[in-house]
Design a protein around this motif. Structure first.
Motif, PDB file in Angstrom:
ATOM      1  N   GLU A 148       2.424   6.492 -12.593  1.00 56.82           N
ATOM      2  CA  GLU A 148       1.002   6.573 -12.269  1.00 56.82           C
ATOM      3  C   GLU A 148       0.759   6.942 -10.814  1.00 56.82           C
ATOM      4  O   GLU A 148      -0.381   6.904 -10.348  1.00 56.82           O
ATOM      5  N   LYS A 149       1.830   7.294 -10.093  1.00 56.05           N
ATOM      6  CA  LYS A 149       1.753   7.702  -8.685  1.00 56.05           C
ATOM      7  C   LYS A 149       1.235   6.576  -7.792  1.00 56.05           C
ATOM      8  O   LYS A 149       0.667   6.814  -6.721  1.00 56.05           O
ATOM      9  N   ALA A 150       1.426   5.332  -8.234  1.00 53.99           N
ATOM     10  CA  ALA A 150       1.001   4.180  -7.434  1.00 53.99           C
ATOM     11  C   ALA A 150       2.167   3.580  -6.654  1.00 53.99           C
ATOM     12  O   ALA A 150       1.960   2.674  -5.828  1.00 53.99           O
ATOM     13  N   PHE A 151       3.385   4.053  -6.918  1.00 55.19           N
ATOM     14  CA  PHE A 151       4.568   3.566  -6.222  1.00 55.19           C
ATOM     15  C   PHE A 151       5.531   4.740  -6.079  1.00 55.19           C
ATOM     16  O   PHE A 151       5.736   5.502  -7.028  1.00 55.19           O
ATOM     17  N   ARG A 152       6.119   4.872  -4.895  1.00 48.48           N
ATOM     18  CA  ARG A 152       7.010   6.012  -4.633  1.00 48.48           C
ATOM     19  C   ARG A 152       8.300   5.895  -5.433  1.00 48.48           C
ATOM     20  O   ARG A 152       8.943   4.840  -5.455  1.00 48.48           O
ATOM     21  N   PRO A 204       0.821  -1.216   0.000  1.00 52.06           N
ATOM     22  CA  PRO A 204       0.000   0.000   0.000  1.00 52.06           C
ATOM     23  C   PRO A 204       0.852   1.263   0.000  1.00 52.06           C
ATOM     24  O   PRO A 204       1.899   1.320   0.664  1.00 52.06           O
ATOM     25  N   LEU A 205       0.406   2.260  -0.714  1.00 54.93           N
ATOM     26  CA  LEU A 205       1.167   3.494  -0.892  1.00 54.93           C
ATOM     27  C   LEU A 205       1.479   4.167   0.439  1.00 54.93           C
ATOM     28  O   LEU A 205       2.575   4.709   0.628  1.00 54.93           O
ATOM     29  N   GLN A 232       8.351   1.066 -12.811  1.00 55.62           N
ATOM     30  CA  GLN A 232       8.534   2.392 -13.414  1.00 55.62           C
ATOM     31  C   GLN A 232       7.191   2.960 -13.863  1.00 55.62           C
ATOM     32  O   GLN A 232       6.910   4.156 -13.678  1.00 55.62           O
ATOM     33  N   GLU A 233       6.357   2.107 -14.433  1.00 56.71           N
ATOM     34  CA  GLU A 233       5.018   2.543 -14.836  1.00 56.71           C
ATOM     35  C   GLU A 233       4.194   2.897 -13.608  1.00 56.71           C
ATOM     36  O   GLU A 233       3.447   3.888 -13.605  1.00 56.71           O
ATOM     37  N   ALA A 234       4.333   2.106 -12.537  1.00 56.62           N
ATOM     38  CA  ALA A 234       3.609   2.401 -11.302  1.00 56.62           C
ATOM     39  C   ALA A 234       4.045   3.733 -10.710  1.00 56.62           C
ATOM     40  O   ALA A 234       3.227   4.488 -10.170  1.00 56.62           O
TER      41      ALA A 234
END
Length: 464
Positions: free
Chosen positions: A298-302, A253-254, A293-295
């Motif tokens: 998409e601001k789904a991974f720091r 989770p972010l 990298q895609e995440a």
């Protein structure tokens, strides 16, 4: 006077003085504990077993002295906290007992509240040790040597890179489709690295419920949240001087990612419900089937966590991209399954090998392992035939473009999930891995379909 229950546990109470022994037992009972009385040292030694959580032992007893009981406890019930009861003139002997491994000592006559506090602390430590032992035991699977099978050029290049990763203590990020053996590669790196003598501890970030992940990683103190009836070490602490493997890191989770980043940078964790930092010494390996990298984009991974993890990267190719490995992996898998199930090792004839090589293996190595295990269990011969391999390898009904006309994406998703669930015998974890999603996603979709109770019995798998 009624005392609140502090914890539960079985406590050996060894004293030849009937009054003292019975008084101690009453103190323990009033606090919800189960005393195990012993009338002398010999009786105490007989009572030492794995069901005990702590012991209170008098120094001067017939049959065997308190020091003798302590010595037996140290070997017979390793880790059992032993509190020594001593008279006013026996303090020197009590101190000697501490040097020999006793947890604490208390002099007679004792204060009830002081005795209760000492035993409460002993039980707290006992539970922490038990939790730690359980975590380390769960990591002991890494003790069995892992073998990497590399016949094709792509696999050989991967093994060469893994050897270089094992030679250093840097963080490793393993990427690749689900079921390709990323966790096996992580264990291999651990076993061939500088920390091979330490534990290998795994956390599946995709399988744990959101509310448990933080506690699993960092631990918690008693009362930190509802249900936290005792303190618990986290996986970071359990992996001390070893390797912590974070599987499906892309599912973390972010809002928990900053705390993980802090733990990696500071080499310290803070348990839930505590303000005290605990230093940790672990080698970190993470794995994901996602494009991080895609995440990030998409601001789904720091982004900062991504760069902390992406120090050394290993890309594991899909099984269909390394066809030369299919039969060697199958042969090794058959041997391993036969050893585990205690059955003869069946052979793979030419037609079976051809069927295995012809399949595209969307579930990769994990799918191959499942197919072979089912075939071995249900086969009645000493060799595996193509028909033993089931519908995953047998010829399948082909859909034409017309079959997809008018079918919604939701319908396609449902068909894929239910078909894969059936193929994997109702196993949600395997289904999630084959489809490249988290187990939570499969659970939520099945709930939407009204199939949340699906298991192997719902998918045509016979049970006996």
């Amino acid at each position: 006077m009624t005392h609140p229950t502090t914890t539960t546990g079985r406590v050996l109470v060894a004293d030849d003085d009937d009054f003292v022994r019975e008084h101690v037992c009453e103190v323990l009972k009033s606090r919800g504990l189960e005393p195990v009385p012993a009338v002398d040292g010999a009786d105490a030694i007989q009572s030492l077993d794995g069901s005990l959580d702590a012991a209170i032992v008098d120094l001067d007893m017939p049959g065997a002295s308190g020091l003798e009981v302590l010595a037996v406890a140290m070997t017979k019930t390793a880790g059992l906290p032993v509190i020594i009861l001593s008279g006013a003139g026996e303090v020197a002997d009590a101190v000697a007992a501490l040097k020999r491994g006793a947890f604490d000592y208390i002099t007679k006559p004792f204060d009830e509240e002081e005795l209760a506090a000492r035993i409460r602390e002993a039980l707290r430590v006992s539970k922490l040790q038990s939790e730690n032992a359980t975590l380390r035991a769960s990591a002991s699977e890494s003790a069995e040597p892992v073998r990497l099978i590399a016949t094709g050029e792509a696999s050989k290049r991967l093994v060469a890179l893994a050897e270089r990763c094992a030679g250093v203590d840097s963080t490793v990020l393993i990427t690749g489709p689900s079921g390709t053996g990323k966790s096996v590669l992580a264990r291999w790196i651990h076993q061939h690295g500088q920390r091979s003598a330490g534990p290998f501890v795994t956390v599946n970030c995709g399988a744990l419920p959101r509310e448990l992940i933080e506690s699993e990683l960092f631990g918690h103190e008693k009362g930190a949240f509802t249900g936290a009836v005792s303190s618990r070490v986290g996986r970071f602490e359990a992996a001390s001087r070893g390797t912590l493997f974070l599987d499906e890191i892309g599912e973390l989770p972010l809002d928990l990612q900053p705390k993980l980043l802090s733990a990696i940078q500071d080499r310290a964790v803070t348990r839930l419900g505590s303000t005290e930092e605990v230093s940790v010494d672990v080698r970190l390996i993470a794995a994901t089937n996602k494009d991080l990298q895609e995440a990030v984009s998409e601001k789904a991974f720091r982004e900062d966590l991504y760069y902390r993890l992406n120090v050394l990267t290993l890309q594991v190719p899909a099984l269909r991209a390394r066809p030369e490995d299919i039969i060697p992996i199958a042969e090794h898998t058959v041997e391993r399954i036969a050893r585990r199930l205690g059955m003869p090792v069946p052979s793979l004839d030419a037609s079976t090998a051809a069927a295995l090589k012809a399949h595209t293996w969307p579930g990769n190595v994990r799918e191959l392992e499942n197919v072979l295990e089912r075939a071995m269990v249900f086969s009645t011969e000493d060799r595996l035939r193509p028909e033993d391999l089931g519908t995953l390898v047998a010829s399948r009904e082909r859909l034409s473009d017309d079959d997809f006309v008018g079918m919604t994406l939701a319908d396609l998703e449902k068909r894929a999930i239910l078909a894969t669930l059936a193929a994997f015998g109702g196993n949600r974890g395997e289904t999630a891995n084959a489809l490249g999603v988290s187990e939570r996603t499969i659970y939520n979709r099945l709930k939407e379909y009204g199939r949340e109770t699906d298991d192997a019995s719902d998918t045509g798998v016979a049970a006996s």
